[in-house]
Design an enzyme around this catalytic site. Structure first.
Site, PDB file in Angstrom:
ATOM      1  N   TYR A  72      17.410  -2.506  -0.524  1.00  0.00           N
ATOM      2  CA  TYR A  72      16.178  -2.826   0.228  1.00  0.00           C
ATOM      3  C   TYR A  72      16.004  -1.877   1.410  1.00  0.00           C
ATOM      4  O   TYR A  72      14.919  -1.389   1.680  1.00  0.00           O
ATOM      5  CB  TYR A  72      16.227  -4.275   0.723  1.00  0.00           C
ATOM      6  CG  TYR A  72      14.893  -4.760   1.249  1.00  0.00           C
ATOM      7  CD1 TYR A  72      14.023  -5.463   0.419  1.00  0.00           C
ATOM      8  CD2 TYR A  72      14.498  -4.499   2.553  1.00  0.00           C
ATOM      9  CE1 TYR A  72      12.791  -5.895   0.877  1.00  0.00           C
ATOM     10  CE2 TYR A  72      13.268  -4.929   3.021  1.00  0.00           C
ATOM     11  CZ  TYR A  72      12.413  -5.633   2.190  1.00  0.00           C
ATOM     12  OH  TYR A  72      11.197  -6.052   2.644  1.00  0.00           O
ATOM     13  N   PHE A 127     -12.341  12.190   0.100  1.00  0.00           N
ATOM     14  CA  PHE A 127     -12.236  11.526  -1.208  1.00  0.00           C
ATOM     15  C   PHE A 127     -12.784  10.099  -1.097  1.00  0.00           C
ATOM     16  O   PHE A 127     -12.842   9.532  -0.006  1.00  0.00           O
ATOM     17  CB  PHE A 127     -10.778  11.511  -1.688  1.00  0.00           C
ATOM     18  CG  PHE A 127     -10.650  10.925  -3.056  1.00  0.00           C
ATOM     19  CD1 PHE A 127     -11.223  11.557  -4.155  1.00  0.00           C
ATOM     20  CD2 PHE A 127     -10.007   9.708  -3.267  1.00  0.00           C
ATOM     21  CE1 PHE A 127     -11.154  11.001  -5.412  1.00  0.00           C
ATOM     22  CE2 PHE A 127      -9.928   9.154  -4.535  1.00  0.00           C
ATOM     23  CZ  PHE A 127     -10.499   9.794  -5.605  1.00  0.00           C
ATOM     24  N   ASP A 128     -13.190   9.509  -2.220  1.00  0.00           N
ATOM     25  CA  ASP A 128     -13.897   8.215  -2.143  1.00  0.00           C
ATOM     26  C   ASP A 128     -13.064   7.078  -1.560  1.00  0.00           C
ATOM     27  O   ASP A 128     -13.592   6.244  -0.828  1.00  0.00           O
ATOM     28  CB  ASP A 128     -14.551   7.829  -3.482  1.00  0.00           C
ATOM     29  CG  ASP A 128     -13.563   7.763  -4.629  1.00  0.00           C
ATOM     30  OD1 ASP A 128     -12.511   8.412  -4.524  1.00  0.00           O
ATOM     31  OD2 ASP A 128     -13.847   7.095  -5.629  1.00  0.00           O
ATOM     32  N   ASP A 218      -5.210  15.451   4.057  1.00  0.00           N
ATOM     33  CA  ASP A 218      -5.075  14.637   2.855  1.00  0.00           C
ATOM     34  C   ASP A 218      -4.460  15.612   1.867  1.00  0.00           C
ATOM     35  O   ASP A 218      -5.126  16.496   1.343  1.00  0.00           O
ATOM     36  CB  ASP A 218      -6.446  14.137   2.396  1.00  0.00           C
ATOM     37  CG  ASP A 218      -6.354  13.416   1.059  1.00  0.00           C
ATOM     38  OD1 ASP A 218      -5.348  13.598   0.343  1.00  0.00           O
ATOM     39  OD2 ASP A 218      -7.286  12.686   0.720  1.00  0.00           O
ATOM     40  N   ALA A 220      -2.953  15.496  -1.134  1.00  0.00           N
ATOM     41  CA  ALA A 220      -2.728  15.173  -2.548  1.00  0.00           C
ATOM     42  C   ALA A 220      -2.440  16.411  -3.414  1.00  0.00           C
ATOM     43  O   ALA A 220      -1.570  16.386  -4.274  1.00  0.00           O
ATOM     44  CB  ALA A 220      -3.934  14.409  -3.100  1.00  0.00           C
ATOM     45  N   LYS A 261      -0.355  13.213  -7.603  1.00  0.00           N
ATOM     46  CA  LYS A 261      -0.878  14.535  -7.959  1.00  0.00           C
ATOM     47  C   LYS A 261       0.254  15.560  -7.829  1.00  0.00           C
ATOM     48  O   LYS A 261       1.059  15.690  -8.729  1.00  0.00           O
ATOM     49  CB  LYS A 261      -2.077  14.893  -7.060  1.00  0.00           C
ATOM     50  CG  LYS A 261      -3.357  14.155  -7.413  1.00  0.00           C
ATOM     51  CD  LYS A 261      -3.434  12.804  -6.776  1.00  0.00           C
ATOM     52  CE  LYS A 261      -4.791  12.165  -6.891  1.00  0.00           C
ATOM     53  NZ  LYS A 261      -4.763  10.776  -6.411  1.00  0.00           N
ATOM     54  N   HIS A 453     -18.199   2.537  -8.839  1.00  0.00           N
ATOM     55  CA  HIS A 453     -18.052   3.314 -10.081  1.00  0.00           C
ATOM     56  C   HIS A 453     -16.923   2.811 -10.974  1.00  0.00           C
ATOM     57  O   HIS A 453     -16.948   3.001 -12.169  1.00  0.00           O
ATOM     58  CB  HIS A 453     -17.875   4.797  -9.763  1.00  0.00           C
ATOM     59  CG  HIS A 453     -16.634   5.096  -8.964  1.00  0.00           C
ATOM     60  ND1 HIS A 453     -16.505   4.739  -7.638  1.00  0.00           N
ATOM     61  CD2 HIS A 453     -15.469   5.686  -9.302  1.00  0.00           C
ATOM     62  CE1 HIS A 453     -15.316   5.118  -7.202  1.00  0.00           C
ATOM     63  NE2 HIS A 453     -14.668   5.691  -8.197  1.00  0.00           N
TER      64      HIS A 453
HETATM   65  N1  F0G Z   1      -7.092  11.722  -1.653  1.00  0.00           N
HETATM   66  C1  F0G Z   1      -7.476  12.518  -2.657  1.00  0.00           C
HETATM   67  C2  F0G Z   1      -7.918  13.910  -2.382  1.00  0.00           C
HETATM   68  C3  F0G Z   1      -7.489  12.021  -3.960  1.00  0.00           C
HETATM   69  O1  F0G Z   1      -7.891  12.804  -4.947  1.00  0.00           O
HETATM   70  C4  F0G Z   1      -7.053  10.684  -4.195  1.00  0.00           C
HETATM   71  C5  F0G Z   1      -7.052  10.128  -5.532  1.00  0.00           C
HETATM   72  C6  F0G Z   1      -6.636   9.918  -3.103  1.00  0.00           C
HETATM   73  C7  F0G Z   1      -6.665  10.466  -1.839  1.00  0.00           C
HETATM   74  C8  F0G Z   1      -6.181   8.485  -3.267  1.00  0.00           C
HETATM   75  O2  F0G Z   1      -4.913   8.462  -3.813  1.00  0.00           O
HETATM   76  O3  F0G Z   1      -5.190   7.304  -6.018  1.00  0.00           O
HETATM   77  O4  F0G Z   1      -2.954   7.609  -4.967  1.00  0.00           O
HETATM   78  O5  F0G Z   1      -4.560   6.004  -4.021  1.00  0.00           O
HETATM   79  N2  F0G Z   1      -7.616  10.664  -6.497  1.00  0.00           N
HETATM   80  C9  F0G Z   1      -7.571  10.246  -7.873  1.00  0.00           C
HETATM   81  C10 F0G Z   1      -8.497  11.136  -8.654  1.00  0.00           C
HETATM   82  C11 F0G Z   1      -7.762   8.814  -8.111  1.00  0.00           C
HETATM   83  O6  F0G Z   1      -8.742  10.816  -9.832  1.00  0.00           O
HETATM   84  O7  F0G Z   1      -8.968  12.155  -8.155  1.00  0.00           O
HETATM   85  P1  F0G Z   1      -4.388   7.271  -4.763  1.00  0.00           P
END
Ligand code: F0G
Length: 461
Positions: A72, A127-128, A218, A220, A261, A453
């Site tokens: 843990y 990102f969304d 960010d 990713a 990613k 979406h």
């Molecule tokens: N930031 C970026 C640039 C992303 O592309 C994503 C996720 C996230 C944050 C959120 O991360 O999914 O681990 O919670 N992108 C995926 C996509 C879902 O299909 O582009 P997460």
């Protein structure tokens, strides 16, 4: 003579995928409410919905899974990841989270609390989920991306860059206390997987310092961003990916990371910090939302696999084969005159749906229409990056029509072959050849109040 290109790995295990008939697909997509997220994956032949969590782990990562320490607190797997993050990114503090949006939730809670109506978060196109977490707190995400990003035929090598004038306007207009951070998304997913140059990161970092604003990535797809810097930015050709990564991160205060990613794992994320005080403040939110600070919603084995994945993702040979395959798909589509976001980005090819289907009205969701057509054609699943994703204005509840209507074909890491990419090209070409007959799109039957979406249901107009 340099040796010709070939992938720097071989396949140890295969997973069968199933072809369906066109008749079957027409029924399947109708019962999915014309929403590609609602399809069962077994009904998809080539799945380009996302590059997130869909990569193939290496033998070294699987070996690390077996070494996972599931204690843990204070697990050895946690320390392996901590060392990797410190070594690669130069960040002394980090918190694991179960994925990227969880990292956003924890960090934004520490920086903005739960309600911050006067706050703004400038950056390149957020990102969304990032925008979702900002707007959920009633704050605003301000897009300061350069204008070239919205012209799909512009050949600008760094279309993820921020426009310094737009950014400075934000800094001048809003009091410093209302700007909890500036966020650079590398690569910029929402503008087409486009990279940000080190020159731009350096300039944004200097401006943030001048105005006393915190700067985060960010991150990713940070490794793919570093590859583009090496390939395109003068002065970086002879630097290693790991050197470039370090130079990028030396300019920011921390990052949120969706490890699904460029961590090449199926689940996971983290926040990295330079500042101890902010790290400590975030710990409380991590414990409340995610888990104890040394696992944060991840299994020990996954922490270990991520530690190895980050190292593999920052190797040049891997990145070259990855980005070469994305480029292959893009270039083959271009040779069929199919309009795509140029230059091709790092993780996906973005098809310009407005140019592809000029007869479908924007009120009928052009990119979604193209996505449904491609599924019907060949069982290929892409994702709409257009009006459905852009959602409604939180105040007026009107549809927000983004500058671009894109169908994203995201390529999982180390998963599909070049032949499978050529199959995608042929199917999309078939749709292109009959584009004049596609004049109608879709109408919404049902939608959620936020991030619609994922669950929206549609009917043909
Ligand atoms: N930031 C970026 C640039 C992303 O592309 C994503 C996720 C996230 C944050 C959120 O991360 O999914 O681990 O919670 N992108 C995926 C996509 C879902 O299909 O582009 P997460």
């Amino acid at each position: 003579m340099p040796l010709p290109f070939a992938e720097p790995y071989k396949t140890k295990m295969v997973e069968p995928i199933r072809r369906t008939t066109r008749q079957e697909r027409e029924k399947l997509i109708a019962s999915a409410g014309y929403n590609l997220f609602n399809l069962k994956s077994e009904d998809v032949f080539i799945d380009l919905l996302t590059d997130s969590g869909t990569g193939a782990m290496s033998s070294a990562q699987w070996a690390e899974i077996m070494l996972g320490d599931e204690s843990y607190a204070g697990a050895s797997s946690y320390y392996k990841l901590k060392n990797t993050i410190e070594e690669l990114l130069g960040m002394p503090y980090f918190l694991p989270t179960h994925q990227g949006r969880a990292a956003e939730n924890v960090l934004f809670s520490a920086l903005m609390g739960m309600e911050a109506p006067d706050f703004v978060v400038p950056g390149n196109s957020h990102f969304d989920t990032t925008k979702g977490h900002i707007e959920f707190r009633k704050a605003k995400a301000l897009d300061c991306t350069i204008d070239e990003a919205f012209d799909t035929s512009s050949q600008h090598p760094f279309k993820g860059n921020l426009d310094l004038n737009k950014l400075e306007e934000v800094f001048k207009k809003h009091p410093k206390e209302n700007i909890p951070l500036c966020l650079i998304t590398v690569t910029c997913n929402s503008s087409g997987g486009q990279p940000v140059s080190l020159e731009n990161i350096r300039a944004v970092s200097a401006m943030c310092k001048k105005y006393g604003i915190r700067l985060f990535f960010d991150a990713a797809r940070f490794a793919e961003n570093a590859y583009f810097i090496k390939a395109r930015e003068p002065g970086y050709a002879d630097k290693s990916i790991k050197q470039i990564v370090r130079e990028m991160f030396d300019l920011v205060d921390g990052c949120t990371m969706s490890a699904k990613k460029d961590g090449i794992v199926n689940i996971g994320g983290f926040i990295a910090f330079r500042d101890k005080e902010l790290f400590e403040r975030s710990c409380t939110f991590n414990i409340v939302f995610e888990g104890y600070i040394t696992y944060g919603g991840m299994a020990g084995r996954d922490l270990g696999a991520l530690s190895v994945g980050l190292r593999e993702a920052t190797e040049f040979d891997y990145l070259e084969s990855r980005i070469r395959q994305v480029r292959l798909l893009g270039e083959k589509l271009m040779s069929c005159r199919i309009p795509i976001q140029e230059p091709v980005g790092g993780h996906a090819v973005f098809v310009d749906a407005k140019k592809f289907l000029p007869n479908v009205p924007k009120e009928q969701y052009v990119a979604q229409t193209l996505g449904v057509e491609l599924y019907k054609e060949g069982g290929i699943r892409g994702v709409e990056i257009g009006t459905l994703l852009a959602d409604r204005d939180p105040q007026t509840r009107e549809n927000r029509y983004p500058a671009l209507e894109l169908l994203r074909l995201a390529i999982p890491r180390r998963v599909y072959s070049d032949n499978q990419m050529l199959y995608v090209v042929e199917c999309l070409k078939n749709v292109y050849d009959r584009r004049d007959q596609i004049k109608k799109g879709y109408a919404i039957v049902h939608e959620a109040p936020i991030m619609r979406h994922f669950t929206v249901e549609l009917r043909p107009v």
